[in-house]
Motif scaffolding. Structure first.
Motif, PDB file in Angstrom:
ATOM      1  N   ASP A 136       0.817  -1.218   0.000  1.00  0.00           N
ATOM      2  CA  ASP A 136       0.000   0.000   0.000  1.00  0.00           C
ATOM      3  C   ASP A 136       0.848   1.265   0.000  1.00  0.00           C
ATOM      4  OD1 ASP A 136      -2.534   1.517   0.386  1.00  0.00           O
ATOM      5  OD2 ASP A 136      -1.504   2.082   2.243  1.00  0.00           O
ATOM      6  N   GLU A 138       0.467   5.798  -1.338  1.00  0.00           N
ATOM      7  CA  GLU A 138      -0.368   6.841  -1.935  1.00  0.00           C
ATOM      8  C   GLU A 138      -0.291   6.787  -3.445  1.00  0.00           C
ATOM      9  OE1 GLU A 138       0.935  10.537  -0.253  1.00  0.00           O
ATOM     10  OE2 GLU A 138       0.483   9.784   1.757  1.00  0.00           O
ATOM     11  N   GLU A 164      -7.471   5.843  -6.878  1.00  0.00           N
ATOM     12  CA  GLU A 164      -7.797   6.087  -5.464  1.00  0.00           C
ATOM     13  C   GLU A 164      -8.878   5.101  -5.015  1.00  0.00           C
ATOM     14  OE1 GLU A 164      -5.995   8.177  -3.541  1.00  0.00           O
ATOM     15  OE2 GLU A 164      -7.176   7.274  -1.918  1.00  0.00           O
ATOM     16  N   ARG A 167      -7.193   1.843  -4.414  1.00  0.00           N
ATOM     17  CA  ARG A 167      -6.458   1.809  -3.134  1.00  0.00           C
ATOM     18  C   ARG A 167      -7.422   1.594  -1.969  1.00  0.00           C
ATOM     19  NH1 ARG A 167      -3.258   6.393   0.388  1.00  0.00           N
ATOM     20  NH2 ARG A 167      -2.181   4.868   1.684  1.00  0.00           N
TER      21      ARG A 167
END
Ligand SMILES: Nc1ncnc2c1ncn2[C@@H]1O[C@H](COP(=O)(O)OP(=O)(O)OP(=O)(O)O)[C@@H](O)[C@H]1O
Ligand SMILES: [Mg+2]
Length: 209
Positions: A136, A138, A164, A167
């Motif tokens: 994981d 950003e 996003e 994620r």
């Protein structure tokens, strides 16, 4: 004899391919027999499906077709590579597996998650990972990592909102399944490698492998 099945998941650029190789080297040097593979693909038939899935020219592909093609490649992968290696008692490490479908086609493309779970089940017939490493980081960091790599494929070229959603979808899945261990992927490769080795060693110890 039943081996051990480990999957790696995470966004593009998180370091899956890098870390799969490093973990494989570590396990082989400890005397384990390891089969390394990846999705979509892992078989000659699956690699042809991979080409269809990632080809930028296939911009008209609808989400349902995409999900079915991933599942088709996965069914072949399990039957031809994963299940036989597990039956030989090997450790199988795959770069992406069923969680990618739930997240990319579910969380990001917004197909029905229950239907995707059922499709996964149809494809893999119960062959699920014992342990999943979720790398994981950003989205912005990963996009800067990939920036130097040239042309994106059909999935990579989706916008930041899509990545996003991927994620957050992975993190939500990790909260629901204890087999999924989240490993931060933002440090140096060697730091990420050490964090993964700790998780895997602990797991092997618990399983007495
Ligand atoms: N911890 C790290 N720090 C900095 N760069 C990294 C790190 N891990 C991998 N990289 C680099 O980032 C790029 C992506 O890594 P890698 O191909 O392993 O990721 P991936 O998750 O397999 O991505 P993809 O899904 O696109 O195949 C590579 O150029 C790799 O060398
Ligand atoms: Mg990769």
């Amino acid at each position: 004899m039943q081996g051990l099945f480990i999957s790696f998941e995470g966004l593009d650029g998180a370091g899956k391919t890098t870390q799969v190789q490093l973990l494989t080297d570590l396990l082989i040097s400890s005397g384990h027999k390891v089969t390394v593979t990846r999705e979509p693909g892992g078989t000659p038939l699956g690699d042809k499906i991979r080409t269809l899935l990632l080809d930028l020219a296939n911009s008209e592909m609808c989400a349902e077709t995409e999900a079915l093609l991933y599942a088709a490649a996965r069914a072949q992968h399990v039957a031809q590579v994963i299940a036989p290696a597990l039956a030989r008692g090997e450790i199988v490490i795959t770069d992406r597996y069923t969680d990618s479908t739930v997240v990319y086609q579910g969380a990001a493309r917004t197909l029905n998650k229950n239907q995707l779970e059922a499709l996964n089940e149809f494809a893999v017939k119960g062959v699920m990972p014992d342990l999943t490493i979720l790398l994981d980081a950003e989205v912005a960091l990963l996009q800067s990592r990939l920036a130097g790599r040239g042309e994106c494929d059909r999935i990579e070229q989706e916008d930041v909102k899509f990545h996003e959603a991927v994620r957050q979808g992975f993190l939500a899945l990790a909260a629901r399944h204890s087999r999924i261990k989240v490993v931060p992927a933002l440090g140096e490769q060697s730091d990420v490698q050490a964090a993964i080795a700790t998780v895997v060693r602990q797991f092997l110890k618990e399983r007495r492998i």
